[in-house]
Design a protein around this motif. Structure first.
Motif, PDB file in Angstrom:
ATOM      1  N   ASP A   1     -38.424  63.274  -5.290  1.00 55.06           N
ATOM      2  CA  ASP A   1     -39.183  64.066  -4.536  1.00 55.06           C
ATOM      3  C   ASP A   1     -40.077  64.027  -3.693  1.00 55.06           C
ATOM      4  O   ASP A   1     -40.114  64.658  -2.502  1.00 55.06           O
TER       5      ASP A   1
ATOM      6  N   ARG B   1     -32.436  70.253   4.680  1.00 55.74           N
ATOM      7  CA  ARG B   1     -32.723  70.950   3.451  1.00 55.74           C
ATOM      8  C   ARG B   1     -32.433  72.085   3.091  1.00 55.74           C
ATOM      9  O   ARG B   1     -33.476  72.527   1.704  1.00 55.74           O
ATOM     10  N   ASP B   2     -31.744  72.933   4.221  1.00 56.72           N
ATOM     11  CA  ASP B   2     -30.852  74.140   3.783  1.00 56.72           C
ATOM     12  C   ASP B   2     -29.648  73.511   2.091  1.00 56.72           C
ATOM     13  O   ASP B   2     -30.437  74.912   1.529  1.00 56.72           O
TER      14      ASP B   2
ATOM     15  N   THR C   1     -30.143  70.559   0.238  1.00 52.04           N
ATOM     16  CA  THR C   1     -30.451  69.982  -0.548  1.00 52.04           C
ATOM     17  C   THR C   1     -32.072  70.903  -1.402  1.00 52.04           C
ATOM     18  O   THR C   1     -32.158  71.790  -1.675  1.00 52.04           O
ATOM     19  N   ASN C   2     -31.045  70.231  -3.416  1.00 48.95           N
ATOM     20  CA  ASN C   2     -31.949  71.134  -3.753  1.00 48.95           C
ATOM     21  C   ASN C   2     -32.419  70.079  -5.149  1.00 48.95           C
ATOM     22  O   ASN C   2     -32.053  69.107  -5.550  1.00 48.95           O
ATOM     23  N   GLU C   3     -32.615  70.752  -6.334  1.00 46.71           N
ATOM     24  CA  GLU C   3     -33.330  69.431  -7.482  1.00 46.71           C
ATOM     25  C   GLU C   3     -31.583  68.661  -8.392  1.00 46.71           C
ATOM     26  O   GLU C   3     -32.064  67.493  -8.691  1.00 46.71           O
ATOM     27  N   SER C   4     -30.999  69.097  -8.071  1.00 47.88           N
ATOM     28  CA  SER C   4     -29.183  68.262  -8.592  1.00 47.88           C
ATOM     29  C   SER C   4     -28.886  67.563  -7.170  1.00 47.88           C
ATOM     30  O   SER C   4     -27.701  66.742  -7.294  1.00 47.88           O
TER      31      SER C   4
ATOM     32  N   ARG D   1     -28.201  64.557  -7.305  1.00 45.37           N
ATOM     33  CA  ARG D   1     -28.809  63.322  -6.968  1.00 45.37           C
ATOM     34  C   ARG D   1     -28.367  62.467  -7.998  1.00 45.37           C
ATOM     35  O   ARG D   1     -29.376  60.810  -7.819  1.00 45.37           O
TER      36      ARG D   1
END
Length: 152
Positions: A61, A93-94, A96-99, A116
């Motif tokens: 992260d 970045r747009d 990309t997330n937690e998974s 991820r």
């Protein structure tokens, strides 16, 4: 555990299992209560270390947060096939997330989408990415992002 307050737990088990527990206790020189307590403790307490996928850690992260638009490299192992890949580009970045993490492609508008959980390592120093890429290629890793470091 000797200093802990004790409580009673009553459970019903099949006769065959009870006989097996009694035999096990006798063979180990323990009481039935001791065998049951040990088995319960081993069941509810994880044995050894817990493994957390590197791509799901706080360190990853932090890496993503600091990556901004600079060139980075992700090393990925596909769980099902065992194939080893490395991806090079900027983190989108747009998307990309937690998974998932999205890595821009040099000659494409659509980025690579990478679960991820499959990320096993990363390189955030653009000065060494080419050298790492050459070494990985020699060790059997497959490049998934075209770049100047690929052998011609």
């Amino acid at each position: 555990m000797a200093d802990e307050a004790m409580d009673t737990l009553t459970v019903r088990i099949p006769r065959g299992l009870k006989a097996l527990v009694e035999e096990t206790a006798k063979a180990r020189g323990m009481t039935v209560t001791g065998v049951v307590r040990q088995a319960l403790q081993e069941t509810v307490t994880p044995a050894g270390r817990l493994y957390q996928h590197p791509g799901l850690t706080d360190a990853f992260d932090k890496f993503l947060h600091e990556a901004r638009s600079k060139r980075v490299m992700l090393l990925v192992i596909d769980e099902r096939s065992g194939n080893r890949y490395f991806f090079e580009g900027a983190v989108d970045r747009d998307l990309t997330n937690e998974s998932i993490v999205a890595i821009s492609r040099k000659h494409s508008r659509s980025p690579w989408i990478i679960p991820r959980r499959d990320v096993v390592a990363w390189v955030d120093d653009p000065a060494v990415i080419n050298q790492v890429a050459m070494s990985l290629t020699q060790q059997g890793w497959q490049a998934r992002s075209p770049g100047e470091y690929l052998p011609r």
